[in-house]
Design a protein around this motif. Sequence first.
Motif, mmCIF file in Angstrom:
data_model
loop_
_atom_site.group_PDB
_atom_site.id
_atom_site.type_symbol
_atom_site.label_atom_id
_atom_site.label_comp_id
_atom_site.label_asym_id
_atom_site.label_seq_id
_atom_site.Cartn_x
_atom_site.Cartn_y
_atom_site.Cartn_z
ATOM 1 N N VAL A 290 36.484 -1.269 42.493
ATOM 2 C CA VAL A 290 36.050 -1.204 41.098
ATOM 3 C C VAL A 290 37.253 -0.920 40.201
ATOM 4 C CG1 VAL A 290 34.506 -0.096 39.453
ATOM 5 C CG2 VAL A 290 33.821 -0.309 41.862
ATOM 6 N N THR A 291 37.429 -1.743 39.189
ATOM 7 C CA THR A 291 38.498 -1.556 38.212
ATOM 8 C C THR A 291 37.875 -1.327 36.846
ATOM 9 O OG1 THR A 291 39.986 -3.018 39.444
ATOM 10 C CG2 THR A 291 40.537 -2.581 37.144
ATOM 11 N N ALA A 292 38.317 -0.257 36.171
ATOM 12 C CA ALA A 292 37.812 0.062 34.829
ATOM 13 C C ALA A 292 39.005 0.223 33.893
ATOM 14 C CB ALA A 292 36.973 1.339 34.861
ATOM 15 N N PRO A 293 39.325 -0.799 33.110
ATOM 16 C CA PRO A 293 40.463 -0.708 32.182
ATOM 17 C C PRO A 293 40.155 0.229 31.016
ATOM 18 C CG PRO A 293 39.776 -2.995 32.574
ATOM 19 C CD PRO A 293 38.688 -2.112 33.079
ATOM 20 N N ASN A 294 41.209 0.720 30.394
ATOM 21 C CA ASN A 294 41.085 1.430 29.124
ATOM 22 C C ASN A 294 41.391 0.458 27.995
ATOM 23 O OD1 ASN A 294 40.520 4.212 29.954
ATOM 24 N ND2 ASN A 294 42.538 4.103 30.911
ATOM 25 N N LEU A 295 40.498 0.378 27.021
ATOM 26 C CA LEU A 295 40.665 -0.561 25.919
ATOM 27 C C LEU A 295 41.810 -0.152 24.996
ATOM 28 C CD1 LEU A 295 36.906 -1.073 24.944
ATOM 29 C CD2 LEU A 295 38.374 -2.679 26.203
ATOM 30 N N LEU A 296 42.346 -1.127 24.287
ATOM 31 C CA LEU A 296 43.373 -0.838 23.289
ATOM 32 C C LEU A 296 42.880 0.218 22.306
ATOM 33 C CD1 LEU A 296 44.574 -4.461 22.408
ATOM 34 C CD2 LEU A 296 45.942 -2.690 23.517
ATOM 35 N N GLY A 297 43.757 1.170 21.977
ATOM 36 C CA GLY A 297 43.397 2.221 21.034
ATOM 37 C C GLY A 297 42.611 3.360 21.651
ATOM 38 N N HIS A 298 42.381 3.299 22.958
ATOM 39 C CA HIS A 298 41.614 4.326 23.657
ATOM 40 C C HIS A 298 42.443 4.918 24.796
ATOM 41 C CE1 HIS A 298 38.590 1.941 21.561
ATOM 42 N NE2 HIS A 298 37.745 2.931 21.707
ATOM 43 N N ALA A 299 42.122 6.154 25.159
ATOM 44 C CA ALA A 299 42.795 6.819 26.282
ATOM 45 C C ALA A 299 44.311 6.731 26.141
ATOM 46 C CB ALA A 299 42.332 6.220 27.607
ATOM 47 N N SER A 300 44.810 7.049 24.983
ATOM 48 C CA SER A 300 46.251 7.087 24.673
ATOM 49 C C SER A 300 46.903 5.713 24.586
ATOM 50 C CB SER A 300 47.012 7.947 25.700
ATOM 51 O OG SER A 300 46.550 9.277 25.651
ATOM 52 N N ARG A 301 46.127 4.626 24.685
ATOM 53 C CA ARG A 301 46.695 3.289 24.515
ATOM 54 C C ARG A 301 46.829 2.975 23.029
ATOM 55 N NH1 ARG A 301 44.716 -1.787 27.150
ATOM 56 N NH2 ARG A 301 46.885 -2.295 26.705
ATOM 57 N N MET A 302 47.943 2.404 22.646
ATOM 58 C CA MET A 302 48.143 2.025 21.260
ATOM 59 C C MET A 302 47.263 0.818 20.931
ATOM 60 S SD MET A 302 50.153 4.208 20.027
ATOM 61 C CE MET A 302 50.582 3.429 18.471
ATOM 62 N N PRO A 303 46.798 0.698 19.694
ATOM 63 C CA PRO A 303 45.952 -0.443 19.317
ATOM 64 C C PRO A 303 46.765 -1.719 19.196
ATOM 65 C CG PRO A 303 46.466 0.867 17.384
ATOM 66 C CD PRO A 303 47.022 1.615 18.568
ATOM 67 N N GLY A 304 46.050 -2.840 19.150
ATOM 68 C CA GLY A 304 46.699 -4.114 18.930
ATOM 69 C C GLY A 304 47.014 -4.308 17.455
ATOM 70 N N SER A 305 47.366 -5.523 17.097
ATOM 71 C CA SER A 305 47.733 -5.817 15.719
ATOM 72 C C SER A 305 46.522 -5.938 14.808
ATOM 73 C CB SER A 305 48.553 -7.114 15.655
ATOM 74 O OG SER A 305 47.816 -8.189 16.227
ATOM 75 N N ASN A 306 45.349 -6.113 15.398
ATOM 76 C CA ASN A 306 44.116 -6.093 14.623
ATOM 77 C C ASN A 306 43.042 -5.445 15.485
ATOM 78 O OD1 ASN A 306 42.487 -8.152 16.128
ATOM 79 N ND2 ASN A 306 44.105 -9.519 15.429
ATOM 80 N N PHE A 307 41.868 -5.268 14.919
ATOM 81 C CA PHE A 307 40.844 -4.494 15.610
ATOM 82 C C PHE A 307 39.605 -5.325 15.951
ATOM 83 C CE2 PHE A 307 43.440 -1.707 13.047
ATOM 84 C CZ PHE A 307 43.838 -0.773 13.997
ATOM 85 N N GLN A 308 39.790 -6.631 16.060
ATOM 86 C CA GLN A 308 38.675 -7.494 16.409
ATOM 87 C C GLN A 308 38.290 -7.322 17.875
ATOM 88 O OE1 GLN A 308 39.794 -11.465 15.346
ATOM 89 N NE2 GLN A 308 39.613 -11.098 13.144
ATOM 90 N N ILE A 309 36.997 -7.475 18.142
ATOM 91 C CA ILE A 309 36.504 -7.358 19.517
ATOM 92 C C ILE A 309 37.201 -8.388 20.411
ATOM 93 C CG2 ILE A 309 34.473 -7.578 20.998
ATOM 94 C CD1 ILE A 309 34.440 -5.083 19.232
#
Length: 255
Positions: free
Chosen positions: A47-66
């Motif tokens: 089982v692999t569970a990634p952390n999304l951009l902007g979550h769990a200390s990950r920096m966000p992308g250039s925009n916030f679209q799904i």
Amino acid sequence: MTTTVPSASQWGSPNARKRALLVHGMNSSSHTFHRVASALAAKGYLVTAPNLLGHASRMPGSNFQIQTLADDLLPYLEAVEYDIIIGHSMGGLVVLSLLKYLPKTRPTSVVLVDPPVEFTAEQTVQRKVMFSSDVRDNRNVEDYMALNPLWTREDAIWTVLGTQIGRATNAHDHIDGNVPWSWLHLISDKPATATLTVLVADPRLNDSCDVGALAKFKNVKTVIVPNASHWIQYEFPKVIVEEAMRGVEECDNRQ
């Protein structure tokens, strides 16, 4: 045993032949799936569970679209073909945005856990206030356990961590970056070989998922989970695993 790799957590043996991908929701982290992941690992899945951009200390992308969140996960899909893919809340919308990338010939059991598929303008404002209050009120483990009697202490701990280490502006950024908030059209991207099940919280406790809007889709199985809040993976993880396995069985029967 759980091991953490860059941007993701994993459960199960690396040598497992069966694979599952779990996508968390807003203001959460990969570990909010710990109960579901452990159960799937016990059934022989890696089982692999990634952390999304902007979550769990990950920096966000250039925009916030799904779609940006979904595209960030493409390396996982390019590396492995999954038997099961599960997404909770906003993670369910990310999974819907990934449907177009799934193999067209390989069966996949897809489960969305209380996804907010449609919001009116009024509901959008309400959700921004709700998510902002989670951060502003600085709830601790005891607060969450008092509010959610079906949660374990571990559930509450991961919720607090997900809220605190994520970006405080996630709710506003992602909601404002996806107007209008409407995702049902993505169901048409589901490959014929995939099954799609939507688990919905008890309407008496939560109204995030529009059951009526889902009813018109004949290729979607909708299951209301009695006594469940929005956090079905904490309260009734067995239901999620059972529905995911039913999807696998249905896929196998089609072959």
